[in-house]
Design an enzyme around this catalytic site. Structure first.
Site, PDB file in Angstrom:
ATOM      1  N   GLN A  78      49.657  19.242  18.281  1.00 33.53           N
ATOM      2  CA  GLN A  78      50.858  18.736  18.935  1.00 33.53           C
ATOM      3  C   GLN A  78      50.498  17.717  20.019  1.00 33.53           C
ATOM      4  OE1 GLN A  78      54.166  19.367  18.143  1.00 33.53           O
ATOM      5  NE2 GLN A  78      53.210  20.290  16.355  1.00 33.53           N
ATOM      6  N   HIS A 101      46.462  21.680  19.997  1.00 35.00           N
ATOM      7  CA  HIS A 101      45.731  20.417  19.901  1.00 35.00           C
ATOM      8  C   HIS A 101      46.451  19.444  18.976  1.00 35.00           C
ATOM      9  CE1 HIS A 101      42.449  17.565  19.619  1.00 35.00           C
ATOM     10  NE2 HIS A 101      42.428  17.704  18.302  1.00 35.00           N
ATOM     11  N   HIS A 131      47.827  15.875  20.061  1.00 34.31           N
ATOM     12  CA  HIS A 131      47.338  14.693  19.356  1.00 34.31           C
ATOM     13  C   HIS A 131      48.512  13.820  18.906  1.00 34.31           C
ATOM     14  CE1 HIS A 131      43.526  13.135  18.023  1.00 34.31           C
ATOM     15  NE2 HIS A 131      43.965  12.919  16.793  1.00 34.31           N
TER      16      HIS A 131
END
Length: 106
Positions: free
Chosen positions: A80, A78, A82
Site C-alpha cells: 500500500q 509495504h 509503495h
C-alpha cells in the site's frame, strides 16, 4: 487459494507501483532533455501501471467488503505504501514535466 490470490494482489501492487514510479522518473529525465513526446509516453505508461495496481487493490478491497478479511502483514502495508508513493511521484512528475515544457517554450 484465497491466500495465494491475496499474495498475487499484494505483489501486483508492489510491481505495478514500482513500474509506475520508474516510468515517471524516466518521463522527468526525457522532459529535462527536451524530449516531450517520450515524456508524455512515459507518463501514459506510468498511469497504465497505476490502473493495473488499482485493479489489484480493488480485488483486495472487494474481498474485505464481502467479509473475507485478509491478514494485514508487513508485506501488505509495504504494498500500500509503495502504491501511494508511486501515485504521488507520478503526480509530481507531471508538474515537473509541465515546468520543463514551459521553460522550453520561453
Amino acid at each position: 487459494m484465497e491466500e495465494q490470490q491475496n499474495l498475487e494482489a499484494i505483489m501486483g501492487l508492489i510491481m505495478y507501483g514500482g513500474n509506475a514510479k520508474s516510468d515517471a522518473m524516466e518521463a522527468i529525465t526525457a522532459a529535462k532533455a527536451g524530449d516531450f513526446e517520450l515524456a508524455d509516453q512515459k507518463i501514459a505508461d506510468a498511469e497504465e501501471s497505476l490502473v493495473q495496481a488499482h485493479h489489484s487493490q480493488t480485488g483486495m478491497l472487494t474481498q474485505e467488503a464481502q467479509g473475507n478479511h485478509i491478514q494485514v502483514t508487513l508485506l501488505t502495508v509495504h504494498s500500500q505504501d509503495h502504491l501511494m508513493t508511486s501515485i504521488a511521484f507520478t503526480d509530481l512528475a507531471k508538474e515537473i514535466i509541465d515546468l520543463y515544457r514551459r521553460m522550453d517554450n520561453e
